[in-house]
Design an enzyme around this catalytic site. Structure first.
Site, PDB file in Angstrom:
ATOM      1  N   CYS A   1       0.850  -1.188   0.000  1.00  0.00           N
ATOM      2  CA  CYS A   1       0.000   0.000   0.000  1.00  0.00           C
ATOM      3  C   CYS A   1       0.886   1.238   0.000  1.00  0.00           C
ATOM      4  CB  CYS A   1      -0.853   0.051   1.267  1.00  0.00           C
ATOM      5  SG  CYS A   1      -1.923  -1.377   1.464  1.00  0.00           S
TER       6      CYS A   1
ATOM      7  N   GLY B   1      -0.772   0.737  -5.166  1.00  0.00           N
ATOM      8  CA  GLY B   1      -2.042   0.041  -4.965  1.00  0.00           C
ATOM      9  C   GLY B   1      -3.161   0.696  -5.734  1.00  0.00           C
TER      10      GLY B   1
ATOM     11  N   ASN C   1       1.115   1.281   5.798  1.00  0.00           N
ATOM     12  CA  ASN C   1       1.658   0.369   4.797  1.00  0.00           C
ATOM     13  C   ASN C   1       2.419  -0.697   5.564  1.00  0.00           C
ATOM     14  OD1 ASN C   1       4.519   0.523   2.609  1.00  0.00           O
ATOM     15  ND2 ASN C   1       2.817  -0.865   2.527  1.00  0.00           N
ATOM     16  N   GLY C   2       2.171  -1.946   5.242  1.00  0.00           N
ATOM     17  CA  GLY C   2       2.891  -3.020   5.901  1.00  0.00           C
ATOM     18  C   GLY C   2       2.010  -4.224   6.089  1.00  0.00           C
TER      19      GLY C   2
ATOM     20  N   TYR D   1      12.029  -3.719  -7.207  1.00  0.00           N
ATOM     21  CA  TYR D   1      10.840  -3.774  -8.046  1.00  0.00           C
ATOM     22  C   TYR D   1       9.762  -2.742  -7.713  1.00  0.00           C
ATOM     23  CZ  TYR D   1       6.182  -5.377  -9.386  1.00  0.00           C
ATOM     24  OH  TYR D   1       4.901  -5.418  -9.854  1.00  0.00           O
TER      25      TYR D   1
END
Ligand code: SF4
Length: 486
Positions: free
Chosen positions: A2, A28, A102-103, A256
């Site tokens: 996210c 996302g 985020n995580g 990436y």
């Protein structure tokens, strides 16, 4: 995976959060949302929905989202059902706090049980909700209203004690009667976060620096692992080191996931990828692989392919053109339509590969399904041979920290045991390539140059994970995936 944005200013922030979210849309596309708090902290506004920022948050929503402090979120579901209930940001009525993260919280189920035992019940499957509940509960235990900075520091310590996994969090609430934006990083700093300041006194925190760039914020600092940062418009930041774990940022962000123009933990992602490409070029040369042209799989592999072409004194060519406007393709019943779906996204340029030995560069192999078809496309376009070069090591272990590869059975390289030299010929054969070259972990580390999490490559998870946690996360991921394809 996210992305989040948090902003505190002297004027309404929703329009700027909307722009910043679009800069990190690649993190996302499943849901998007913004929540704001009024200047006196008495009113909160929340708009979220399923889809991209532009699809979900319209001008009429921004008109409603008033207030000089707020948070925004874009979501890719790795855990949870991916329904509207799971769309962030989250809001907790008492004491009035907004949160986005985020995580991946690895002890989600344990937290859920612990909260239920205190009659605190969750409304979603999203793993930030328990963290928000723990934070709010700890604040309310300190005092019922008029919370102070010290109350928040104690409450955030409790998050660190109770919440396990990776999390970079932004939250907005009133502290000492002042609208305050709080940024918190997990004790290993696995997921990224950056803070920026602007000449008008506004502060912005985000997953990636590109969100700061779009709004003309200076890159002020990167919160440390285990650090809480308190930001107020026009004031200096207040930084508190709550815990001092080992720094272990996710190296996959650099390989990436992140945008190449982002700076994460002080490193430019583009330069990192160039470094991986150069190191991989040296290995290709040492292996004696002969090629006529270097072709990247667009878009992530481009910087590494450019550096590799330089290193090997080979021409760099676009062998594929990516269609930026193709939508999601759904499960295809037969080979013809599956190939059509891929070519809708990625079409070959036969003039650049025909009768040539192609060195095809990609960033990583997670499942391998697309790459197999990409190699096939090159052969059909007349390539004499296809030598695959991957600018990361074999991904053989699941990620439990928020990247979408949490089950071992889905990982292409997990089927091959042994050292990298032994894996490469088997992997080449499985993908239909003439040869295959990975970047070894040691070479990756030499380029990265500092401690990192690379557990998907080397199994060194920065936090201990029980068997039951691993099992729960994999089960949640399977359920999210089933939901996506349903
Ligand atoms: Fe990133 Fe891999 Fe660590 Fe997951 S396991 S956080 S993908 S480096």
């Amino acid at each position: 995976m996210c992305g989040f944005v948090g902003m505190i200013s002297k004027t309404d922030v929703s329009g700027e959060i909307h722009l910043a979210l679009q800069a990190i849309q690649h993190r996302g596309q499943d849901s998007a949302g913004i929540a704001t708090m009024s200047a006196d902290g008495r009113q909160f506004f929340l708009r979220h929905g399923l889809g991209t920022v532009a699809q979900v948050l319209l001008q009429k929503d921004l008109d409603i989202l008033k207030g000089p402090g707020g948070v925004g979120h874009v979501r890719y579901p790795t855990i949870g059902q991916g329904t509207l209930e799971d769309a962030q940001p989250f809001f907790y009525r008492q004491p009035g706090v907004l949160m986005a993260h985020n995580g991946n919280v690895t002890n989600y189920r344990e937290l859920q049980d612990s909260l239920a035992s205190r009659s605190i019940h969750l409304l979603s499957h999203c793993d930030v909700e328990p963290a928000l509940c723990e934070f709010a509960d700890a604040l309310m235990a300190a005092r019922p209203a008029n919370h102070t900075l010290e109350d928040a520091i104690d409450a955030l310590r409790k998050i660190h004690q109770r919440v396990k996994g990776s999390y970079s969090v932004v939250t907005t609430l009133m502290l000492d009667g002042i609208p305050t934006l709080v940024v918190l990083r997990d004790p290993n700093g696995i997921r990224p976060a950056i803070v920026g300041q602007r000449h008008d006194g506004a502060w912005l925190a985000a997953s990636e620096s590109v969100a700061l760039d779009v709004l003309d914020f200076e890159h002020s600092f990167t919160p440390n692992q285990g650090e809480a940062v308190f930001l107020r418009a026009g004031q200096a930041p207040i930084r508190h080191q709550l815990e001092s774990g080992c720094s272990a940022p996710c190296i996959f962000e650099h390989i990436y996931f992140a945008r190449p123009d982002s700076i994460i933990d002080g490193k430019t992602v583009y330069e990192q990828r160039m470094g991986y490409g150069r190191a991989l070029g040296e290995r290709i040369r040492a292996k004696g692989i002969v090629a006529d042209v270097v072709v990247p799989v667009p878009d992530t592999a481009r910087p590494a392919a450019a550096a590799m072409a330089e290193e090997l004194s080979l021409p760099l060519r676009e062998g594929f053109i990516k269609n930026r406007y193709s939508g999601r393709t759904f499960i295809m019943p037969d080979q013809i339509t599956r190939n059509a779906a891929l070519r809708l996204k990625l079409n070959t340029l036969p003039s650049e590969v025909r009768n040539r030995n192609v060195l095809l560069v990609d960033d990583s192999i997670v499942r391998g399904t697309t790459l197999r078809r990409v190699i096939n496309l090159l052969r059909n376009a007349g390539a004499k041979s296809v030598h695959l070069a991957i600018h990361s090591p074999p991904v053989r272990n699941p990620c439990y920290y928020g990247i979408d590869m949490s089950t071992r059975e889905e990982l292409f390289a997990a089927q091959f045991d042994g050292p990298i030299d032994a894996v490469e010929p088997k992997a080449a054969e499985a993908l239909g390539a003439d040869s295959m070259t990975y970047l070894p972990v040691e070479a990756l580390d030499e380029v990265f140059g500092s401690p990192r999490c690379g557990a998907c490559f080397d199994k060194n998870y920065p936090q201990p994970l029980s068997e039951s946690m691993q099992h729960d996360i994999a089960a949640d991921r399977r359920s999210a995936r089933d939901n996506e394809s349903a």
